[in-house]
Design a protein around this motif. Structure first.
Motif, mmCIF file in Angstrom:
data_model
loop_
_atom_site.group_PDB
_atom_site.id
_atom_site.type_symbol
_atom_site.label_atom_id
_atom_site.label_comp_id
_atom_site.label_asym_id
_atom_site.label_seq_id
_atom_site.Cartn_x
_atom_site.Cartn_y
_atom_site.Cartn_z
ATOM 1 N N CYS A 10 31.280 -65.502 -45.818
ATOM 2 C CA CYS A 10 32.521 -65.167 -45.121
ATOM 3 C C CYS A 10 33.699 -65.230 -46.095
ATOM 4 O O CYS A 10 33.880 -66.231 -46.779
ATOM 5 C CB CYS A 10 32.743 -66.148 -43.977
ATOM 6 S SG CYS A 10 34.336 -65.970 -43.179
ATOM 7 N N VAL A 30 29.688 -55.830 -34.070
ATOM 8 C CA VAL A 30 30.712 -56.445 -34.898
ATOM 9 C C VAL A 30 30.019 -57.324 -35.931
ATOM 10 O O VAL A 30 28.852 -57.663 -35.794
ATOM 11 C CB VAL A 30 31.711 -57.301 -34.071
ATOM 12 C CG1 VAL A 30 32.495 -56.443 -33.098
ATOM 13 C CG2 VAL A 30 31.006 -58.438 -33.347
ATOM 14 N N VAL A 32 30.340 -61.034 -37.470
ATOM 15 C CA VAL A 32 30.983 -62.295 -37.095
ATOM 16 C C VAL A 32 30.527 -63.391 -38.051
ATOM 17 O O VAL A 32 29.376 -63.436 -38.475
ATOM 18 C CB VAL A 32 30.674 -62.656 -35.618
ATOM 19 C CG1 VAL A 32 29.181 -62.791 -35.373
ATOM 20 C CG2 VAL A 32 31.404 -63.924 -35.196
ATOM 21 N N CYS A 33 31.469 -64.266 -38.395
ATOM 22 C CA CYS A 33 31.150 -65.427 -39.226
ATOM 23 C C CYS A 33 30.541 -66.505 -38.334
ATOM 24 O O CYS A 33 31.079 -66.794 -37.264
ATOM 25 C CB CYS A 33 32.409 -65.951 -39.896
ATOM 26 S SG CYS A 33 32.154 -67.544 -40.736
ATOM 27 N N ASP A 34 29.430 -67.102 -38.782
ATOM 28 C CA ASP A 34 28.777 -68.113 -37.940
ATOM 29 C C ASP A 34 29.475 -69.462 -38.013
ATOM 30 O O ASP A 34 29.083 -70.411 -37.351
ATOM 31 C CB ASP A 34 27.287 -68.234 -38.284
ATOM 32 C CG ASP A 34 27.040 -68.809 -39.684
ATOM 33 O OD1 ASP A 34 28.002 -69.130 -40.393
ATOM 34 O OD2 ASP A 34 25.855 -68.916 -40.060
ATOM 35 N N GLU A 37 34.013 -67.934 -37.037
ATOM 36 C CA GLU A 37 33.992 -66.945 -35.958
ATOM 37 C C GLU A 37 34.987 -65.807 -36.144
ATOM 38 O O GLU A 37 35.346 -65.122 -35.192
ATOM 39 C CB GLU A 37 34.174 -67.617 -34.585
ATOM 40 C CG GLU A 37 33.056 -68.614 -34.312
ATOM 41 C CD GLU A 37 33.080 -69.188 -32.901
ATOM 42 O OE1 GLU A 37 34.128 -69.080 -32.260
ATOM 43 O OE2 GLU A 37 32.050 -69.720 -32.476
ATOM 44 N N SER A 38 35.440 -65.580 -37.368
ATOM 45 C CA SER A 38 36.193 -64.364 -37.650
ATOM 46 C C SER A 38 35.300 -63.163 -37.381
ATOM 47 O O SER A 38 34.090 -63.225 -37.584
ATOM 48 C CB SER A 38 36.636 -64.343 -39.111
ATOM 49 O OG SER A 38 37.551 -65.385 -39.375
ATOM 50 N N GLN A 39 35.904 -62.062 -36.926
ATOM 51 C CA GLN A 39 35.121 -60.881 -36.576
ATOM 52 C C GLN A 39 35.716 -59.629 -37.216
ATOM 53 O O GLN A 39 36.928 -59.510 -37.339
ATOM 54 C CB GLN A 39 35.103 -60.690 -35.042
ATOM 55 C CG GLN A 39 34.403 -61.820 -34.323
ATOM 56 C CD GLN A 39 34.553 -61.741 -32.818
ATOM 57 O OE1 GLN A 39 34.881 -60.684 -32.282
ATOM 58 N NE2 GLN A 39 34.321 -62.840 -32.129
ATOM 59 N N GLU A 56 38.548 -60.743 -30.403
ATOM 60 C CA GLU A 56 37.837 -61.997 -30.217
ATOM 61 C C GLU A 56 36.793 -61.887 -29.127
ATOM 62 O O GLU A 56 36.827 -62.574 -28.114
ATOM 63 C CB GLU A 56 38.828 -63.133 -29.931
ATOM 64 C CG GLU A 56 39.805 -63.296 -31.077
ATOM 65 C CD GLU A 56 40.488 -64.666 -31.073
ATOM 66 O OE1 GLU A 56 40.154 -65.473 -30.211
ATOM 67 O OE2 GLU A 56 41.319 -64.888 -31.945
ATOM 68 N N LEU A 60 28.812 -62.996 -27.784
ATOM 69 C CA LEU A 60 28.081 -62.099 -28.662
ATOM 70 C C LEU A 60 26.639 -62.551 -28.774
ATOM 71 O O LEU A 60 26.337 -63.736 -28.688
ATOM 72 C CB LEU A 60 28.711 -62.089 -30.049
ATOM 73 C CG LEU A 60 30.110 -61.497 -30.143
ATOM 74 C CD1 LEU A 60 30.712 -61.820 -31.499
ATOM 75 C CD2 LEU A 60 30.077 -60.001 -29.911
#
Ligand SMILES: [Zn+2]
Length: 82
Positions: A10, A30, A32-34, A37-39, A56, A60
């Motif tokens: 990320c 999308v 997404v960062c695990d 949680e940025s998408q 947001e 997901l």
């Protein structure tokens, strides 16, 4: 077992892993960062915080390699997790 398709580190938190996800019952994918949680809308846009999308999406689910390919995304790295 869950299969995840990942796209590296990320660029925002530099700790999480980017993974492909989709909305349940929708074809919208999308990245997404695990962790934070940025998408993003596409792995090619996941270059930093300035391109993060603001919707947001919640709830997901992981997208599999087939869905990633169908979206025309790069292959990414397929990871199997128990
Ligand atoms: Zn992150």
């Amino acid at each position: 077992m869950t299969t995840r398709v990942t796209f590296g580190e990320c660029p925002v938190c530099r700790q999480g892993t980017l993974e492909a996800a989709r909305l349940p019952n929708a074809g919208v994918l999308v990245v997404v960062c695990d962790d934070c949680e940025s998408q993003w809308r596409h792995p090619g846009e996941a270059t930093g915080g300035d391109t993060v999308i603001r919707e947001e999406y919640a709830r997901l689910v992981p997208a599999d390699a087939e869905e990633v390919a169908a979206a025309g995304w790069p292959e990414g790295t397929v990871v199997d997790t128990p």
